[in-house]
Design a protein around this motif. Structure first.
Motif, PDB file in Angstrom:
ATOM      1  N   ASN A   1       0.763   4.140  -2.826  1.00 44.99           N
ATOM      2  CA  ASN A   1       0.525   5.553  -2.518  1.00 44.99           C
ATOM      3  C   ASN A   1       1.649   6.420  -3.075  1.00 44.99           C
TER       4      ASN A   1
ATOM      5  N   LEU B   1      -5.952   6.384  -2.356  1.00 47.30           N
ATOM      6  CA  LEU B   1      -4.888   6.077  -1.409  1.00 47.30           C
ATOM      7  C   LEU B   1      -5.340   4.986  -0.445  1.00 47.30           C
ATOM      8  N   LYS B   2      -4.377   4.211   0.042  1.00 51.60           N
ATOM      9  CA  LYS B   2      -4.724   3.118   0.956  1.00 51.60           C
ATOM     10  C   LYS B   2      -3.946   3.232   2.260  1.00 51.60           C
TER      11      LYS B   2
ATOM     12  N   ASP C   1      -8.086   1.888   9.780  1.00 51.95           N
ATOM     13  CA  ASP C   1      -8.359   3.112   9.038  1.00 51.95           C
ATOM     14  C   ASP C   1      -8.387   4.270  10.043  1.00 51.95           C
TER      15      ASP C   1
ATOM     16  N   GLY D   1      -1.579   7.211   3.268  1.00 48.81           N
ATOM     17  CA  GLY D   1      -2.881   6.697   2.840  1.00 48.81           C
ATOM     18  C   GLY D   1      -4.086   7.560   3.112  1.00 48.81           C
ATOM     19  N   TYR D   2      -3.879   8.811   3.490  1.00 44.59           N
ATOM     20  CA  TYR D   2      -5.029   9.644   3.834  1.00 44.59           C
ATOM     21  C   TYR D   2      -4.948  11.028   3.205  1.00 44.59           C
TER      22      TYR D   2
ATOM     23  N   VAL E   1      -1.635   2.569   5.273  1.00 49.84           N
ATOM     24  CA  VAL E   1      -0.415   1.764   5.310  1.00 49.84           C
ATOM     25  C   VAL E   1      -0.294   1.031   6.654  1.00 49.84           C
TER      26      VAL E   1
ATOM     27  N   ASN F   1       0.827  -1.207   0.000  1.00 56.50           N
ATOM     28  CA  ASN F   1       0.000   0.000   0.000  1.00 56.50           C
ATOM     29  C   ASN F   1       0.864   1.262   0.000  1.00 56.50           C
TER      30      ASN F   1
END
Ligand SMILES: *Cc1c(COP(=O)(O)O)cnc(C)c1O
Length: 343
Positions: free
Chosen positions: A14, A225-226, A312, A212-213, A228, A10
């Motif tokens: 990103n 985005l994912k 998350d 990721g945010y 991490v 991830n």
């Protein structure tokens, strides 16, 4: 033992999205301050290096020295070292006085206040700054600014950008006058980069997007985005609770039937916010945290050996009325970081 899992795949995805938006890997300075936003400085620096990132931004010298061999360019945001640092480590000038304290011959970057009014020199102080840089034999490597509302949709970002354009022009005039080389110019954080229709600066300073945010939904092309990082707890013990028995500090949770509960080894000392039992918190796997969160543990209606506490940070942040940044950076540096390389 509870731990933090880092999803390398991830993170690389990103970084790919961020590099594409910026134009290339060279136009990304990865912000690794505050233990890489709680992800683990050394682990994330090594992965970023492997991906091909060449620039890093950190908070202080201790962080810079830990990763100094991996990056040709490092920017320290807020510490004045006692001794002349290594040439690839640049020191931020947050006010004119800094220029009198930074050891001679150091590499410096001027931070210009374009409206955030937090730190940085005024545009009108640029000439004075150049005089001091020359007098003290400092090397001017960069000139930058930081936007106060990059993640809010308003006209603010645009007038701050305009002011920075003016600053750049002034800096170039002064460079000519003083015989300095053209410095690197940079102004965008994650939100500002993704709000730019066409990004044309030397590079962007990207933190949160790499992890990721994005707090803002108002970007031009919302990237996929994912996250991490994920936070995991390990079971300490399981117990049968009879109907009517109460659990944990204050006994705020009461079993409404016979249930099995387990304690897991993550608590508020690990950086997970303390819950007082007044609101229900559902974990990513659907389990519930029961009663108050203790310093080193929490009770959950599960018997799993290992349980996911956060997958998350943005969801978690919403519950606690804060932002993903705060959830991430508060994670204890003492938690083990395990890099998962499964591709
Ligand atoms: C933290 C920080 C960034 C990174 O911001 P993100 O929103 O995480 O991308 C960039 N520039 C400066 C000066 C910072 O302090």
């Amino acid at each position: 033992m509870g731990y933090i899992k880092i999803d390398a795949k991830n993170f690389f995805e990103n970084l790919e999205i961020v590099s594409k938006k910026a134009g290339s890997k060279k136009r990304v300075a990865l912000v690794l301050k505050d233990n890489a936003y709680g992800h683990g400085l050394e682990e994330m620096a090594a992965l970023a290096y492997e991906f091909g990132i060449e620039k890093a931004v950190v908070r202080n010298m201790a962080e810079a020295l830990k990763i100094e061999k991996l990056f040709g360019y490092i920017l320290v945001l807020s510490e004045i070292p006692q001794e002349k640092p290594i040439p690839n480590i640049g020191i931020t000038v947050n006010c004119i006085e800094d220029l009198k304290k930074i050891p001679p011959f150091s590499t410096v970057e001027l931070k210009i206040d374009t409206g955030m009014h937090r730190n940085g020199i005024e545009l009108s102080e640029t000439k004075e700054a150049f005089d001091l840089i020359k007098k003290r034999g400092l090397v001017l490597r960069g000139v930058f600014t930081h936007f106060r509302s990059a993640d809010e949709l308003s006209t603010e970002l645009f007038w701050q950008k305009k002011r920075f354009e003016k600053a750049k022009k002034r800096v170039l005039e002064l460079c000519y006058e003083f015989g300095f080389e053209r410095p690197l110019f940079h102004s965008c954080n994650s939100a500002a980069l993704f709000r730019s229709e066409s990004f044309d600066e030397d590079f962007a300073r990207v933190g949160i997007a790499a992890y990721g945010y994005l707090e803002s939904d108002e970007v031009f092309d919302m990237p996929e985005l994912k996250p991490v990082l994920s936070l995991w707890g390990e079971k300490i013990a399981s117990k049968r609770l009879k109907k009517g028995q109460r659990l944990g500090y204050g006994g705020v949770f009461e079993a409404d039937r016979d249930i099995v509960v387990s304690t897991y080894d993550i608590g508020y000392a690990d950086g997970f916010f303390r819950l007082d039992g007044s609101r229900e918190y559902i974990l990513p796997g659907g389990e519930k945290i029961l009663g108050r969160v203790s310093m080193d543990s929490m009770s959950i209606d599960s018997q799993k050996q290992e349980i996911c506490i956060i997958d998350d940070a943005k969801k978690c942040a919403r519950f606690f009325n804060t932002i993903s940044y705060e959830i991430l950076v508060k994670l204890s540096p003492f938690l083990k970081r395990v890099v998962n390389r499964q591709m």
